[in-house]
Scaffold this motif. Structure first.
Motif, PDB file in Angstrom:
ATOM      1  N   THR B 221       0.815  -1.215   0.000  1.00 22.19           N
ATOM      2  CA  THR B 221       0.000   0.000   0.000  1.00 22.19           C
ATOM      3  C   THR B 221       0.851   1.268   0.000  1.00 22.19           C
ATOM      4  O   THR B 221       0.505   2.256   0.626  1.00 22.19           O
ATOM      5  CB  THR B 221      -0.937  -0.019   1.216  1.00 22.19           C
ATOM      6  N   SER B 243      -3.357   2.656   3.187  1.00 19.42           N
ATOM      7  CA  SER B 243      -4.490   2.061   3.893  1.00 19.42           C
ATOM      8  C   SER B 243      -4.893   2.913   5.095  1.00 19.42           C
ATOM      9  O   SER B 243      -5.774   2.542   5.847  1.00 19.42           O
ATOM     10  CB  SER B 243      -4.143   0.639   4.365  1.00 19.42           C
TER      11      SER B 243
ATOM     12  N   VAL C 127      -7.440   0.186  17.773  1.00 27.96           N
ATOM     13  CA  VAL C 127      -8.407   0.637  16.771  1.00 27.96           C
ATOM     14  C   VAL C 127      -9.844   0.669  17.280  1.00 27.96           C
ATOM     15  O   VAL C 127     -10.654   1.470  16.840  1.00 27.96           O
ATOM     16  CB  VAL C 127      -8.348  -0.280  15.521  1.00 27.96           C
ATOM     17  N   GLY C 128     -10.167  -0.201  18.237  1.00 24.37           N
ATOM     18  CA  GLY C 128     -11.560  -0.347  18.662  1.00 24.37           C
ATOM     19  C   GLY C 128     -12.169  -1.564  17.994  1.00 24.37           C
ATOM     20  O   GLY C 128     -11.581  -2.142  17.082  1.00 24.37           O
ATOM     21  N   THR C 210      -4.568  -4.796   4.671  1.00 27.30           N
ATOM     22  CA  THR C 210      -4.275  -3.384   4.397  1.00 27.30           C
ATOM     23  C   THR C 210      -4.581  -3.061   2.928  1.00 27.30           C
ATOM     24  O   THR C 210      -5.053  -1.970   2.615  1.00 27.30           O
ATOM     25  CB  THR C 210      -2.811  -3.024   4.737  1.00 27.30           C
ATOM     26  N   ILE C 213      -8.249  -2.474   2.710  1.00 28.05           N
ATOM     27  CA  ILE C 213      -8.620  -1.152   3.239  1.00 28.05           C
ATOM     28  C   ILE C 213      -8.369  -0.092   2.165  1.00 28.05           C
ATOM     29  O   ILE C 213      -9.229   0.748   1.886  1.00 28.05           O
ATOM     30  CB  ILE C 213      -7.817  -0.800   4.508  1.00 28.05           C
ATOM     31  N   ALA C 268      -5.795  -4.265  11.655  1.00 29.69           N
ATOM     32  CA  ALA C 268      -6.099  -3.988  10.250  1.00 29.69           C
ATOM     33  C   ALA C 268      -7.518  -4.448   9.908  1.00 29.69           C
ATOM     34  O   ALA C 268      -8.265  -3.747   9.226  1.00 29.69           O
ATOM     35  CB  ALA C 268      -5.075  -4.674   9.351  1.00 29.69           C
ATOM     36  N   ARG C 271      -9.816  -1.984  11.275  1.00 30.50           N
ATOM     37  CA  ARG C 271      -9.852  -0.759  10.462  1.00 30.50           C
ATOM     38  C   ARG C 271     -10.633  -0.978   9.180  1.00 30.50           C
ATOM     39  O   ARG C 271     -11.330  -0.081   8.702  1.00 30.50           O
ATOM     40  CB  ARG C 271      -8.428  -0.289  10.155  1.00 30.50           C
ATOM     41  N   ARG C 274     -14.255  -0.792  10.011  1.00 30.16           N
ATOM     42  CA  ARG C 274     -14.610   0.603  10.264  1.00 30.16           C
ATOM     43  C   ARG C 274     -14.774   1.372   8.951  1.00 30.16           C
ATOM     44  O   ARG C 274     -15.742   2.122   8.787  1.00 30.16           O
ATOM     45  CB  ARG C 274     -13.486   1.169  11.104  1.00 30.16           C
ATOM     46  N   GLU C 275     -13.869   1.171   8.001  1.00 26.01           N
ATOM     47  CA  GLU C 275     -13.991   1.831   6.698  1.00 26.01           C
ATOM     48  C   GLU C 275     -15.285   1.405   6.011  1.00 26.01           C
ATOM     49  O   GLU C 275     -15.962   2.214   5.388  1.00 26.01           O
ATOM     50  CB  GLU C 275     -12.803   1.478   5.794  1.00 26.01           C
TER      51      GLU C 275
ATOM     52  N   MET D  71     -10.875  -1.025  25.845  1.00 27.04           N
ATOM     53  CA  MET D  71     -10.310  -0.343  24.690  1.00 27.04           C
ATOM     54  C   MET D  71      -9.212   0.629  25.086  1.00 27.04           C
ATOM     55  O   MET D  71      -8.423   1.049  24.256  1.00 27.04           O
ATOM     56  CB  MET D  71     -11.476   0.408  24.040  1.00 27.04           C
ATOM     57  N   PHE D 322     -20.135   6.726  15.952  1.00 19.07           N
ATOM     58  CA  PHE D 322     -19.441   6.576  14.665  1.00 19.07           C
ATOM     59  C   PHE D 322     -19.210   7.939  14.027  1.00 19.07           C
ATOM     60  O   PHE D 322     -18.144   8.205  13.467  1.00 19.07           O
ATOM     61  CB  PHE D 322     -20.216   5.651  13.727  1.00 19.07           C
ATOM     62  N   LYS D 331      -9.992   5.789  17.993  1.00 18.11           N
ATOM     63  CA  LYS D 331     -10.508   4.425  17.961  1.00 18.11           C
ATOM     64  C   LYS D 331     -12.006   4.392  18.278  1.00 18.11           C
ATOM     65  O   LYS D 331     -12.526   5.288  18.925  1.00 18.11           O
ATOM     66  CB  LYS D 331      -9.716   3.504  18.885  1.00 18.11           C
ATOM     67  N   TRP D 332     -12.650   3.344  17.823  1.00 19.69           N
ATOM     68  CA  TRP D 332     -14.119   3.286  17.913  1.00 19.69           C
ATOM     69  C   TRP D 332     -14.591   1.849  18.076  1.00 19.69           C
ATOM     70  O   TRP D 332     -14.188   0.977  17.340  1.00 19.69           O
ATOM     71  CB  TRP D 332     -14.710   3.879  16.627  1.00 19.69           C
ATOM     72  N   SER D 333     -15.414   1.638  19.089  1.00 20.98           N
ATOM     73  CA  SER D 333     -16.065   0.341  19.233  1.00 20.98           C
ATOM     74  C   SER D 333     -17.571   0.513  19.100  1.00 20.98           C
ATOM     75  O   SER D 333     -18.116   1.563  19.445  1.00 20.98           O
ATOM     76  CB  SER D 333     -15.752  -0.287  20.599  1.00 20.98           C
TER      77      SER D 333
END
Lengths: 126, 255, 432, 573
Positions: B221, B243, C127-128, C210, C213, C268, C271, C274-275, D71, D322, D331-333
């Motif tokens: 990437t 990315s 990242v969550g 990646t 993504i 990753a 992410r 999330r995207e 988190m 979100f 970061k997000w859950s």
């Protein structure tokens, strides 16, 4: 002859079924095995059910060969358990998680017997 | 000028946490006072004098003029120099994790190898590791936004994985090779790897990584956008990691 | 007696629809269980330790419960750097006491996530975790991706109950309303239930994820024609499918957590999900192994602030996987005594760690002989949670379910034994 | 029999009209009494004495809070505190471990807390954590805002069934009252979407927020629940949402209730008082919103005050989280709960130099200063959304001192002087008003007759602060005020001294309060529906759903007096 492979370990149904019966023959049959592509078996000269010595930087262990067409020729699969873990070690950069998959190993055909679980564990006590 | 020498008597395997060892804490103190300071070993509190023989020459109220030399077996002494602001520490052997973590100024020289998290979250000063160093050098604490935000780290040997993780500013120079993903999630600053590297620049958003040796397993990437000559060597210049949103990281590799 | 809606204490699917027949305080029959659950629940009475055992030389000597508790307390109290490990196959109530014990003795407490989904936790901390409960998948998902997991073997009823064949409110036709994709390094038995199999090279998840993504973000121009054994075309196709699902779901397993940069794979993947939420609704979920490994993480987190590998040696919680994780501590020979509860690290830790376990005072609390108990200095038999003891467990989607006691047992539960040890420790005075 | 005499304190007890009187307080067996015989005497001459604090809205336990802790190890490492002989270690700043939550509230003189959002499916988790939070008495609010049963009964117009379901759900979750988050819109988020007004029907059920709010408000009255419907408005946290807050409150105007409390509570009003169309022209609309509060006796609010610093936002409004994560890249859950609710979490750093944050900060304070009747306001930070609850002492000092506000306004982004009105507000809260918005308002709103006051018969929950209200001028000595409210001289919970000089000296579990609003035949009314939907759409069996008594410490049941369709009336016990 020795052949370089990537060692993959993981759960299987049979290993799971007998996980609470670690001294049983069923567990031995479920976990002290090595799933391997039949072409690779031929290459290293081992028959179905024959002994395969898995060798890594850490140690070596003997398990029995089980032919499996779905396994690539560059890898072997050993179910998670005492036999697989005997040849694994902690490595760098892994944030607490040892490498249980994709570990560099060599395999060869052997006449040696697969150790029983309790025999294998005794090796740790030396 | 104050010169403090600590000679380790410790050969246990349980690591000793010694964040107290900084010029800031030691300056102006005599050997007895230093010996009475607390270190932590497992769930026990121990006196510094139980772990080290302490000797002090000269005196200074100013940490800037304080130098600590640590001799003997120190491969299980953690957190030396944590948060130091000035002065100097020289460790003659190997050192355990978090050496120079959160350091703000001064200089640490490790003559042997350093374990992981050396220079973690450091914001200033200089950390020189003459041997090898393990993982997360100049990196962040779990879940934090930033790793190193300033200062300089030099490693003469090889480094482990995740060098300069989340680095925001400052400079890291590695003379040997780097393991997986140097400059991971980097935001700024500069990393120079004179040897080889694996997957450098993963998820980098800003900053510069220069790999002078071979690169294996390139990140897919990154976009090549030109050629540059750095110190007489021709490099391809890549931008990425694509990315990541708004990524402006620059990665120089040969070929 | 027929007991309905029984909870299966095997895997993280925590199926709660088993019917168990109990006759004369013995399990006579089980309906609805898979082979794994059936084997555990029917085999409960085989291979049991009858009494506490203490190693004397090369032999084990039978001792009383009382003696074993005293012995355990002594070992743990005297240790400078004790490790309390296991917890994924016992109740939350026992785990709560485990944490209390760790605090009181100044030890490190760790759970089996350390060798399974620890990297998932670390990824989440970067990242969550965009996730949901399994019912959301059942009722809504029209695209399900199994990535590096093999539910056919590890979670046999998952596909039927939650993710593939099940019918829901918006998925009235069940299987035919869904597209199922498998991503793995080998064609596993799970492939049989999938519409599509994408085979990738071992250790290439990070680069593939990646790349995906970047593709989802519309930056595919840099992506080479092949990544990790997968054609770019195939990834472009997968990305389109993901973006156009109404409700997409990724289940992932050890294939992702254990290879390459491990937790960065998960970060990753998170992410990527999330995207995808910029385009549609997408979630992910780790396929948790042990039936209460999610509960161990939950209890650890609310009591200490951290989900595993928590070090109380200095009196407050310190967490740093890679430093405070079991395998690191054992391999570095930093552990000087160990308590193992409802787990078998002797079988599932790596060589360098097990070698250390063999050398230090090792206490095992388990209903059955295990690889670990071969190395133990003290073995305390326990009742089997979920069969002989009730309590709370958390399913892989963090839904808590109270499991039942089906039969009476002469054995004490983990909960009781740890309580007894704490009592002994308190008599010695809490270490400060 | 344990007795206490708290001597010579300066007492503020708004519910008993005691306003700064020097007064002795007598305690026996956990209750306030008229006299004692051989008490332990605490001479607190000249010190401020208040009833124990009541936290009316915070996120302290359950799956969402724990996901926040998980988190954020970087937050966990802030606020570490070693164990002592009697306490467990603490961790966290905005996402705090259970022990830290209990100890920190107790140190600030709080003795009761409300967990503001409990999903039924994971209610066991909420209660397991509540059980572990030491010292405090606890209530939790069950989430209904986009529950499938609720929406289905509303679209079919089956009010009796709706009431029966709510009664059953409260009982099975051991909840205290009805919490509504992003009504109707939350279901759309499960397809990645939202609703934009209170009249927009959602995709899958065709039900609007207005229908959900008015139906549940009516059910609240039918079931005679102690607390108002507790509402997190639609489009929360988005510019231009103030009219939704006003429309939501208007639903309650003219509504008749037999309870001595408002029928509707709009929570964390700060996040719902936004003007402007985009973040670019974002501004405070507290003037409009508080105008509605001041003219509508049927609605109350809490602040959701924002304080600068690092925190963790978390809500059952998944769409909001979100949206925030897209703004910050943090970061997000997300955690959608089947058939019931949702949840999202993302960290936030509120900076005084950021225009948006500066205005948000002003909005909270403006709301408190503009609402005339302090019983219509509670002090909250919507912990941890606006800030951790440990910032209350600072918020109190800001409300009590115009000087302090002036000083802060100089420090924050200048935009606050143009797009907020805080600098024009002269009001300063007095001790009695502070006692009201931190204790009495909440006790009244939750109808907790033994809480929030120290009249005879009340629970002996008392806070003594190291400050003399007769000597200190809070307008000038605001730092003194902040210091005093940060750690009590004594916190007394149920007649026991739990905090002495800011340190925890005794630890024991508190009570759990829940509401039983069942009526004859309520289960039969919905039994078939439950069985049908559980077998078809839930992934747990009906019999394994819900919280049994084993999860409750010292449970206390509030029995209500429901009145269904004029047909069924069950007399109170």
């Amino acid at each position: 002859m020795k052949r370089e492979v990537k060692l993959i370990t993981g759960r299987t149904l049979d290993q799971g079924i007998f996980i609470e019966h670690k001294h049983s023959d069923e567990y031995l049959n479920a976990a002290a095995i090595c799933r391997i592509n039949p072409k690779l078996m031929k290459e290293i000269g081992v028959d179905e059910g024959g002994g395969v010595k898995v060798i890594t930087d850490v140690a070596d262990v003997v398990v029995r060969a089980v032919g499996d067409d779905n396994i690539g020729e560059e890898m072997i699969f050993v179910p998670m358990g005492p036999w697989a873990n005997f040849v694994l070690g902690i490595d760098v950069g892994m944030a607490g998680m040892p490498s249980f998959k994709g570990v560099n190993a060599k395999i060869e055909s052997t006449d040696e017997k697969t150790p029983k679980m309790e025999e294998l564990m005794k090796r740790y006590m030396i | 000028m104050q010169n403090i020498t600590l000679k380790s008597k410790y050969d246990g395997r349980i690591s000793v946490e010694a964040e107290i060892i900084t010029p800031d804490n030691f300056s102006g103190k005599d050997a007895k006072e230093i010996g009475e300071m607390d270190l932590f070993m497992g769930n026990k509190t121990v006196k510094l004098k139980d772990i080290f023989e302490v000797s002090v020459e000269g005196s200074s109220e100013n940490p800037e003029d304080t130098e600590i030399i640590i001799k003997g077996n120190t491969d299980r002494i953690k957190r030396i120099g944590e948060g130091m602001t000035s002065g100097k520490i020289v460790i003659e052997g190997d050192v355990d994790m978090h050496c120079g973590a959160m350091m703000r100024g001064g200089k640490i020289i490790v003559k042997g190898d350093a374990d992981s998290w050396a220079g973690r979250e450091m914001s200033g000063g200089e950390l020189l590791i003459e041997g090898d160093a393990k993982n997360y050098i100049g990196g962040a604490y779990r879940g934090e936004t930033y790793g190193m935000t300033g200062g300089k780290i030099t490693v003469k040997g090889n480094v482990g994985a995740y060098l300069g993780e989340k680095m925001k500013d400052g400079e890291i120079v590695v003379e040997g090779d780097a393991d997986m993903i140097s400059g991971m999630e980097m935001l700024g600053g500069k990393i120079i790897i004179k040897g080889d590297a694996i997957m450098p620049g993963g998820e980098m958003k800003g900053g510069t990584v220069i790999v002078m040796g071979e690169v294996t397993d390139r990140m897919p990437t990154f976009k090549m956008d030109g050629m540059e000559i750095i110190e007489g060597i021709e490099f391809n210049r890549y931008t990425g990691d694509l990315s990541v949103r708004r990524a402006k990281g620059v990665l120089y590799m040969k070929g | 007696m027929i007991i309905e809606d029984v909870i299966c204490p095997f895997c993280g699917s925590l199926c709660d629809d088993l019917t168990v027949e109990v006759k004369d305080n013995e399990i006579a029959g089980i309906e609805n269980a898979c082979k794994l659950g059936y084997s555990k629940m029917m085999g409960y009475e085989h291979d049991r330790y009858e009494r506490p055992l203490k190693r004397v030389g090369d032999e084990f000597k039978e001792i009383s419960y009382e003696e074993s508790i005293e012995e355990a307390a002594k070992i743990l109290y005297n240790a400078k750097s004790p490790l309390l490990y296991g917890w994924a196959s016992t109740s939350c109530e026992a785990i709560e006491r485990g944490i209390e014990l760790a605090v009181k003795i100044g030890g490190v407490i760790d759970q089996t996530a350390t060798v399974c989904h620890g990297p998932t936790v670390l990824g989440t901390q970067e990242v969550g975790k965009p996730s949901c409960t399994l019912g959301e998948v059942k009722n809504r998902a029209d695209l399900v991706i199994y990535w590096g997991c093999n539910p056919f073997h590890a979670h046999p009823r998952h596909a039927e109950r939650y993710s593939t064949f099940t019918k829901g409110y918006f998925t009235k036709k069940g299987r035919t309303d869904r597209k199922i994709v498998l991503v793995d390094i080998r064609k596993t038995d799970t492939e049989g239930i999938c519409d599509r199999f994408i085979q990738i090279e071992p250790g290439s998840d990070y680069k593939i994820l990646t790349s995906l993504i970047a593709i989802v973000m519309g930056k595919e121009e840099s992506i080479p024609e092949e990544i990790g054994g997968v054609k770019k075309e195939e990834l472009l196709g997968l990305a389109e499918e993901m973006k156009h699902a109404n409700f997409g779901m990724v289940f992932f397993g050890m294939g992702v957590t254990m290879t390459g940069p491990k937790y960065k794979n998960i970060a990753a993947l998170e992410r990527l999900v999330r995207e995808l939420n910029r385009h549609t609704k997408f979630s992910l979920m780790p396929m948790r192994g042990h039936y209460n490994v999610a509960g161990a993480g939950a209890v650890f987190t609310w009591r200490t602030g951290f989900p595993y590998a928590v070090d109380f040696r200095r009196g407050y919680p310190y967490y740093n996987p890679g430093e405070t994780t079991s395998n690191d501590l054992l391999t570095r020979e930093e552990v000087d005594a160990m308590l193992v509860v409802a787990s078998d690290p002797g079988a599932h830790f790596v060589n360098s760690s097990v070698r250390r376990m063999a050398k230090i005072p090792l206490i095992v609390m388990d209903p059955h002989p295990s690889a670990t108990s071969e190395l133990a200095d003290l073995i305390i038999p326990t009742a089997i949670s979920g069969v002989e003891m009730d309590g709370t467990a958390y399913r892989m989607d963090d839904v808590p379910i109270r499991f039942k006691k089906l039969i009476d047992s002469k054995f004490k539960s983990d909960f009781e034994i740890i309580g007894d040890i704490i009592e002994k420790i308190e008599k010695r005075g809490v270490k400060d | 029999m344990s007795e206490l005499l708290i001597k010579n304190g300066i007492v503020y007890d708004p519910l008993n009209d005691i306003c700064g009187e020097k007064k002795d307080i007598f305690v026996r067996d956990g209750k306030i009494v008229e006299e004692v015989k051989k008490p332990e005497i605490l001479d607190v001459n000249g010190l401020l004495v208040l009833p124990g604090g009541v936290e009316g809205h915070a996120h302290l336990s359950g799956s969402k809070v724990n996901a926040g802790r998980l988190m954020r190890p970087e937050d966990g490492r802030r606020g570490l505190r070693r164990k002592t002989a009697i306490t467990m270690p603490e961790s966290g700043y905005s996402v705090i471990n259970v022990y830290g939550e209990g100890y920190r509230y107790a140190r600030m003189g709080y003795t009761t807390m409300v967990e503001a959002a409990m999903p039924i499916l994971t209610a066991i988790h909420t209660h397991e954590e509540l059980r572990d939070i030491p010292i405090l008495d606890k209530l939790s609010m069950t989430l209904f805002g986009f529950n499938w049963f609720v929406m289905d009964y509303i679209r079919k117009g089956e009010m009796d069934k709706l009431a029966a379901y709510v009664a059953w759900a409260l009982k099975i979750s051991k909840g205290y009252g009805i919490k509504i988050v992003n009504p109707s819109g939350g279901e759309n988020w499960k397809w990645g979407k939202n609703v934009s007004s209170i009249d927009e029907p959602n995709i899958s059920f065709g039900v609007s927020a207005r229908e959900i709010l008015s139906s549940l408000m009516e059910v609240n009255e039918i079931l005679d629940l102690p607390h108002p419907i507790h509402v997190h408005c639609n489009r929360l946290g988005q510019p231009g949402n103030y009219d939704i807050a006003i429309d939501t409150m208007k639903i309650s105007s003219g509504f008749e209730t037999k309870r001595e409390r408002e029928p509707l509570h709009v929570t964390h009003i700060m996040f719902s008082s936004y003007g402007g169309e985009k973040w670019k022209d974002f501004e405070s609309k507290t003037d409009e919103v508080t105008k509605e509060v001041n003219s509508n006796k049927n609605a109350s609010i809490d602040l959701g005050q924002l304080m600068f610093g690092d925190t963790t936002t978390m809500t059952a409004d998944g769409a909001l989280e979100f949206a925030l994560c897209k703004l910050t890249g943090s970061k997000w859950s997300n955690s959608d709960t089947e058939m019931e609710t949702g949840g999202g979490i993302t960290p936030q750093i509120y900076s005084p130099s950021m225009p948006i944050n500066a205005i948000q900060w002003a909005i909270g304070l403006e709301s408190a200063l503009l609402v005339k009747n302090p019983y219509q306001v509670w002090l909250t930070t919507d912990h941890p959304n606006g800030a951790p609850f440990t910032t209350y002492p600072e918020v109190i000092s800001l409300l009590m001192s115009k000087d302090r506000r002036k000083k802060e306004i100089e420090r924050v982004n200048k935009v606050v002087q143009k797009r907020a009105i805080l600098s024009s507000l002269d009001r300063e809260y007095g001790w009695n008003e502070i006692a009201t918005i931190t204790r009495a308002s909440q006790a009244k709103a939750y109808q907790l007759n033994d809480k929030g006051h120290i009249g005879v018969g009340a629970d002996a929950d008392i806070a003594v602060f190291n400050i003399n209200p007769e000597e200190v001028d809070p307008s000038k000595d605001y730092e003194e005020v902040e210091r005093a409210f940060s750690a009590t001289k004594y916190t007394i919970k149920g007649g026991e001294i739990v905090v002495r000089d800011g340190e925890i000296v005794k630890v024991f579990p508190g009570k759990t309060l829940w509401t039983n609003a069942e009526f004859d035949g309520y289960y039969e009314l919905i039994e078939d529906d439950l069985k049908d939907w559980f077998s078809k759409y839930y992934t747990v069996s009906l019999s394994n759903y819900g919280v049994s008594d084993v999860y409750l410490t010292n449970p206390e049941v509030i029995k209500t007096n429901p009145k269904i369709g004029g047909r069924i009336e069950v007399p109170a016990e």
